[in-house]
Scaffold this active site. Structure first.
Site: not given
Ligand code: ADP
Ligand code: TRP
Length: 335
Positions: A110, A205, A208
């Site tokens: 991060k 991947k 957001k």
């Molecule tokens: P972002 O990457 O958009 O910030 P988060 O980290 O808030 O998303 O993810 C929340 C949940 O959604 C986590 O448990 C994560 O494993 C799942 N997740 C987020 N993006 C993906 C993705 N591209 N593929 C699979 N799972 C995802």
């Protein structure tokens, strides 16, 4: 069994969140106790505006409900409404080795992606462990990227028990073979491998933070724009399309029913159709899959009072469980 999972209110939900995490959370609703919470305290690390925080928290709650979370079966609440999470965070933190946090990869990732290197982000895995341990959770369904956090939660629960529970044996954490049971139960991760990584519109991947998402509850126009804008290569219409590394192909595979996907796959490899045709199909699939939930989301957004009542009721139920566990922890440590 006690099932628990959380999702941060750090942005609007997208396809990656649904297929990587939420879909499987919802499958556990009929367990004895299913707790789902909006991790707004975790989101403080990235959302630095009170008004936006309130809106996103409300939006994540509505999204869960629209996607099928049933408050009659599962407990839905805001993390910040149950202060025991923060209290256990502190007590647990007193037995957490600094080296564990320094080795945690999500912090490093991060910060590398531009998030500021603040204490809250560094201590994030301790709060997450407290979220889990405060309910004596057995199983925690999460996305692939959370695996390490679950391992840390187990390590720290075990360490806490070794320090504070006389007669505790790490090889017998539940006290089934003559040892004293731990105060904190060692949780198990449940990770859905098949959709470990949902690709975003640019092929990385979906996330957001990469601005490559397809939002579940975006306007029709925004969804269309995102799907029609998926990056594709310059293979001519008549030629077979390459499969490896194609976000469009990956998303079709994820969303189409298996029986329909076989035919899509055949046409993709045969050539003769342009990417635009396949994008249109993905758009139709998106609507077929999510329009019912999208309509519920619209309805809920007209009735914020009803959503608030669900959250308040959830907080009350969660608090009574958390308070019991907190009393055991306080007794063990002598505060
Ligand atoms: P972002 O990457 O958009 O910030 P988060 O980290 O808030 O998303 O993810 C929340 C949940 O959604 C986590 O448990 C994560 O494993 C799942 N997740 C987020 N993006 C993906 C993705 N591209 N593929 C699979 N799972 C995802
Ligand atoms: N860290 C999780 C994520 O980013 C969200 C979360 C916070 C969580 N506390 C939790 C998930 C406890 C499961 C259990 O997705």
């Amino acid at each position: 069994m006690i099932i628990l999972s959380g999702i941060q209110s750090s942005g609007r939900l997208h396809l990656g969140n649904y297929y990587g995490a939420i879909r499987q959370f919802l499958e556990f609703q009929d367990e004895e106790v299913a707790l789902y919470f909006i991790a707004n305290l975790h989101a403080l690390n990235s959302v630095r505006d009170g008004k936006q925080m309130r809106e996103l928290t409300q939006d994540v709650a509505m999204s869960y409900l629209a996607l099928g979370l049933d408050p009659a079966r599962a407990i839905l609440f805001r993390q910040s409404d149950v202060p025991e999470h923060a209290e256990l965070f502190w007590i647990l933190g007193s037995v957490v080795p600094l080296a564990d946090l320094m080795n945690a990869h999500s912090y490093k990732d991060k910060v590398a992606r531009g998030q500021s290197a603040d204490f809250g982000l560094f201590a994030y895995p301790i709060l997450m462990a407290a979220d889990i341990l405060i309910y004596n959770s057995h199983v925690v369904p999460v996305g692939q990227d959370q695996r390490q956090h679950l391992e840390l939660a187990r390590d720290w629960a075990s360490k806490f028990n070794r320090v504070y529970v006389p007669g505790y044996r790490p090889d017998d954490p539940e006290g089934l073979r003559g040892g004293t049971p731990g105060v904190l139960r060692l949780p198990e991760a449940r990770i859905l491998e098949s959709t470990a990584v949902v690709p975003g519109t640019d092929g990385q991947k979906m996330s957001k933070s990469y601005d490559n998402t397809i939002e579940l509850f975006g306007s029709d126009k925004a969804v269309k724009k995102a799907i029609m804008g998926i990056t594709t290569d310059s293979t001519p219409v008549e030629e077979p399309k390459p499969v490896a590394g194609s976000a469009l192909y990956g998303l079709l595979k994820l969303m189409a029913p298996a029986a329909d996907f076989a035919e899509i796959d055949r046409r993709w490899r045969a050539g003769g159709e342009g990417y635009g045709v396949f994008k249109k199909e993905l758009l139709d699939l998106f609507h077929a899959t999510f329009d019912a939930a999208r309509a519920r989301h619209d309805e809920l957004s007209k009735d914020p009072g009803a959503v608030e009542r669900v959250l308040q009721d959830g907080a009350q139920r969660a608090r009574s469980l958390a308070a019991e566990q907190m009393a055991r922890v306080r007794r063990a440590v002598g505060v």
